[in-house]
Scaffold this motif. Structure first.
Motif, mmCIF file in Angstrom:
data_model
loop_
_atom_site.group_PDB
_atom_site.id
_atom_site.type_symbol
_atom_site.label_atom_id
_atom_site.label_comp_id
_atom_site.label_asym_id
_atom_site.label_seq_id
_atom_site.Cartn_x
_atom_site.Cartn_y
_atom_site.Cartn_z
ATOM 1 N N GLU A 76 0.827 -1.214 0.000
ATOM 2 C CA GLU A 76 0.000 0.000 0.000
ATOM 3 C C GLU A 76 0.858 1.258 0.000
ATOM 4 O O GLU A 76 0.547 2.244 -0.687
ATOM 5 N N ASN A 77 1.949 1.222 0.759
ATOM 6 C CA ASN A 77 2.800 2.411 0.883
ATOM 7 C C ASN A 77 4.114 2.302 0.111
ATOM 8 O O ASN A 77 4.958 3.202 0.178
ATOM 9 N N ASP A 78 4.301 1.185 -0.593
ATOM 10 C CA ASP A 78 5.472 0.998 -1.466
ATOM 11 C C ASP A 78 6.800 1.127 -0.719
ATOM 12 O O ASP A 78 7.722 1.835 -1.158
ATOM 13 N N LYS A 79 6.906 0.436 0.394
ATOM 14 C CA LYS A 79 8.159 0.466 1.143
ATOM 15 C C LYS A 79 8.258 -0.784 2.014
ATOM 16 O O LYS A 79 7.331 -1.597 2.073
ATOM 17 N N LEU A 80 9.386 -0.899 2.698
ATOM 18 C CA LEU A 80 9.631 -2.080 3.518
ATOM 19 C C LEU A 80 8.759 -2.103 4.768
ATOM 20 O O LEU A 80 8.454 -1.052 5.347
ATOM 21 N N LEU A 81 8.400 -3.311 5.179
ATOM 22 C CA LEU A 81 7.813 -3.547 6.491
ATOM 23 C C LEU A 81 8.897 -4.172 7.360
ATOM 24 O O LEU A 81 9.508 -5.179 6.979
#
Length: 238
Positions: A76-81
């Motif tokens: 959804e936010n286009d980054k790492l979790l």
């Protein structure tokens, strides 16, 4: 712009339109045209090559992170979790180049993965198993057009083995050959040498003769002495 560019690259990637050092010419033309139509931006082949290197770098670093426990991808936010700061700190300590990716937004990750996962798995210019087998067979045929490779190697092995056997056999024959007998001074020559010694009594001559015919070393020692020392030396032996 990246979305328009990657849409074209994904399509042609699926069509196998890769060249040795990038993409085939018509792919660049299609990408330039699509970006112009969708974004109103003029780009060049060099721009595409530069962005491709950036996408490749993103894939290399992020995919390595995602292969570790404690990481995931936020679609959804286009980054790492990231599970925790501790997990991240331990990873970055061993992978300094990844430091800026903690909060970095990387859009179009699915498209990037589609294009670059195969490139990294196979390597640039990699062949499939069938292609490698075909090339290997062709190389072997060129190297030995008249003799099958397996037969050629077998023949070489047999020749080498026969050569070793021949050498071993010759060595064995040499080992069984009788040793050459040392050359002995003839008795007549020994007697003549003793008779030349001045004032050597008959009994001393005979005793010396009996010793010298049994020892070539004594004969040679006598020959090395000057004439005036031979009598005294022989008497010492007796």
């Amino acid at each position: 712009m990246d979305a328009a560019l990657l849409a074209v690259l994904v399509e042609h990637h699926n069509n196998g339109d890769h060249a040795q050092n990038g993409w085939k010419p018509h792919v660049y033309n299609a990408a330039i045209r699509n970006v112009r139509e969708k974004c109103g931006v003029e780009i060049t082949k060099d721009n595409i090559a530069s962005r491709s290197k950036t996408f490749d770098k993103h894939y290399e670093i992020i995919s390595k992170i995602l292969s570790q426990s404690g990481f995931g991808w936020d679609w959804e936010n286009d980054k790492l979790l990231i599970d925790s700061d501790d997990v991240w700190n331990r990873y970055v300590e061993a992978n300094k180049a990844a430091a800026c990716y903690k909060t970095k937004v990387v859009k179009n990750w699915e498209a990037i993965t589609t294009i670059y996962s195969k490139d990294h798995a196979n390597g640039e210019g990699a062949r499939t198993g069938a292609e490698s087998a075909q090339v290997s067979a062709e190389e072997l045929e060129e190297a030995t057009p008249d003799i099958p490779q397996k037969r050629q190697r077998t023949g070489e092995a047999i020749l080498s083995m026969l050569g070793d056997m021949r050498t071993s056999f010759q060595d064995a024959l040499k080992a069984n050959e009788p040793l050459p007998m040392p050359q002995a001074t003839p008795p007549a020559q020994i007697l003549a040498t003793l008779e030349e010694i001045p004032d050597l009594a008959r009994s001393d001559l005979l005793r010396s003769y009996g010793k010298l015919i049994l020892s070539e070393r004594l004969v040679q020692a006598l020959m090395e002495l000057p004439m005036d020392m031979r009598k005294e030396w022989l008497l010492m032996l007796n």
